[in-house]
Scaffold this active site. Structure first.
Site, short mmCIF file in Angstrom:
data_model
loop_
_atom_site.label_atom_id
_atom_site.label_comp_id
_atom_site.label_asym_id
_atom_site.label_seq_id
_atom_site.Cartn_x
_atom_site.Cartn_y
_atom_site.Cartn_z
N LYS A 1 0.83 -1.21 0.00
CA LYS A 1 0.00 0.00 0.00
C LYS A 1 0.87 1.27 0.00
O LYS A 1 0.62 2.19 -0.77
CB LYS A 1 -0.92 0.04 1.23
CG LYS A 1 -1.92 -1.08 1.32
CD LYS A 1 -2.92 -0.87 2.45
CE LYS A 1 -2.29 -0.87 3.84
NZ LYS A 1 -1.66 -2.13 4.24
N ARG B 1 11.76 -5.84 5.51
CA ARG B 1 11.54 -4.41 5.19
C ARG B 1 12.47 -3.50 5.99
O ARG B 1 12.68 -3.69 7.18
CB ARG B 1 10.08 -4.05 5.50
CG ARG B 1 9.80 -2.56 5.35
CD ARG B 1 8.37 -2.28 5.09
NE ARG B 1 7.51 -2.50 6.23
CZ ARG B 1 6.18 -2.28 6.20
NH1 ARG B 1 5.60 -1.88 5.10
NH2 ARG B 1 5.46 -2.50 7.28
N ARG C 1 11.21 -1.02 11.23
CA ARG C 1 10.12 -0.52 12.06
C ARG C 1 9.96 -1.41 13.29
O ARG C 1 10.01 -2.64 13.17
CB ARG C 1 8.81 -0.54 11.27
CG ARG C 1 8.55 0.74 10.52
CD ARG C 1 7.36 0.64 9.62
NE ARG C 1 6.16 0.07 10.21
CZ ARG C 1 4.98 0.03 9.60
NH1 ARG C 1 4.84 0.54 8.40
NH2 ARG C 1 3.93 -0.50 10.19
N ARG D 1 -0.77 -8.11 13.92
CA ARG D 1 -1.27 -7.23 12.84
C ARG D 1 -2.02 -8.03 11.77
O ARG D 1 -3.04 -7.59 11.27
CB ARG D 1 -0.09 -6.47 12.20
CG ARG D 1 0.44 -5.37 13.12
CD ARG D 1 1.86 -4.96 12.75
NE ARG D 1 1.94 -4.25 11.49
CZ ARG D 1 3.05 -4.15 10.77
NH1 ARG D 1 4.18 -4.72 11.19
NH2 ARG D 1 3.06 -3.47 9.66
P1 AMP Z 1 0.67 0.99 8.98
O1 AMP Z 1 1.80 1.93 8.80
O2 AMP Z 1 -0.52 1.32 8.12
O3 AMP Z 1 1.08 -0.45 8.85
O4 AMP Z 1 0.15 1.17 10.49
C1 AMP Z 1 1.00 0.92 11.58
C2 AMP Z 1 0.19 0.81 12.85
O5 AMP Z 1 -0.50 2.05 13.12
C3 AMP Z 1 -0.91 -0.24 12.85
O6 AMP Z 1 -0.42 -1.55 13.14
C4 AMP Z 1 -1.82 0.29 13.96
O7 AMP Z 1 -1.26 0.06 15.24
C5 AMP Z 1 -1.76 1.80 13.70
N1 AMP Z 1 -2.79 2.21 12.74
C6 AMP Z 1 -2.59 2.71 11.49
N2 AMP Z 1 -3.76 2.96 10.88
C7 AMP Z 1 -4.74 2.59 11.75
C8 AMP Z 1 -6.16 2.58 11.70
N3 AMP Z 1 -6.82 2.99 10.61
N4 AMP Z 1 -6.82 2.16 12.80
C9 AMP Z 1 -6.17 1.75 13.91
N5 AMP Z 1 -4.84 1.71 14.02
C10 AMP Z 1 -4.11 2.13 12.96
#
Ligand code: AMP
Length: 216
Positions: free
Chosen positions: A14, A128, A161, A172
């Site tokens: 994404k 990553r 990360r 996740r």
């Molecule tokens: P990402 O960078 O999109 O993989 O998001 C990293 C982390 O941020 C996720 O594992 C959640 O802990 C938090 N997070 C990001 N977007 C959301 C969302 N829409 N709702 C809840 N938690 C989120």
């Protein structure tokens, strides 16, 4: 003007696709994950709250996440079109977004879903690396930087990360399956969903998605 939601499991691609589409179509990129990481870096109250969930791979509570997206989507620059990356992730978020996008007259044109199998997701996430300065993504086997540990684009240091470890990743992926995947039916029933195979690789995927976006 295009308003897009990008869906897919962690590691489906994404973030990479969103950055490419942002450049090509001059859209605003809204990544809730990036917003939380910036808040953590800045040491704000939001950052402290978010990091307690993120570190374990859990979702940040809906009311918090919906609040930051509401603020961001209402800003003037989003009138030129936006890509939502990592939001919505729950049915409550999707319903709140529906309401908000109607209220502010910025309805969603298409939901792009990236399909990827679990084995590949785990391979991608565990290898990553991300630039600490500009956020550019790399992979220790398939997307190596020219100089080990250094970002090609800005010279910043690469790091892993904290939530890309095995334990958090498992959580996740579970959240994706239980909370987020059902949203595919939600958007399919609204005739907004278009799915792509993310295994084709970043460049072919970008070409396929661009072709679709030129048509809508
Ligand atoms: P990402 O960078 O999109 O993989 O998001 C990293 C982390 O941020 C996720 O594992 C959640 O802990 C938090 N997070 C990001 N977007 C959301 C969302 N829409 N709702 C809840 N938690 C989120």
């Amino acid at each position: 003007m295009k308003n897009i939601i990008l869906m897919g499991a962690p590691g489906a691609g994404k973030g990479t696709l969103a950055k490419q589409l942002k450049e090509r179509f001059k859209l605003v990129h809204i990544s809730t994950g990036d917003m939380f990481r910036e808040a953590i870096k800045a040491g704000t109250e939001l950052g402290k709250l978010a990091s307690s969930y993120m570190a374990k791979g859990d979702l940040v509570p809906d009311e918090v996440t919906i609040g930051i997206v509401k603020d961001r989507l209402s800003q003037d620059d989003c009138a030129k079109g936006f890509i939502l990356d990592g939001f919505p992730r729950t049915l409550a978020q999707a319903e709140a977004l529906d309401k908000l996008s109607n209220e502010i007259n910025r309805s969603i044109d298409v939901v792009i879903n990236l399909d990827c199998d679990n084995k590949e997701l785990i391979r991608r996430i565990s290898g990553r690396r991300v630039c600490k300065v500009c956020g550019a993504p790399y992979h220790i086997e398939t997307m190596k930087p020219k100089v080990d540990g250094i970002c090609d684009l800005c010279g910043g240091p690469l790091f892993q990360r904290p939530d890309d470890n095995e334990e958090a990743l498992k959580v996740r992926l579970e959240h994706y399956t239980h909370d987020t995947k059902p949203l595919l039916d939600f958007y399919d029933s609204k005739n907004l969903l278009v799915s792509f195979d993310s295994l084709v690789g970043a460049e072919p995927l970008f070409d396929e998605v661009s072709l679709l976006l030129h048509k809508i």
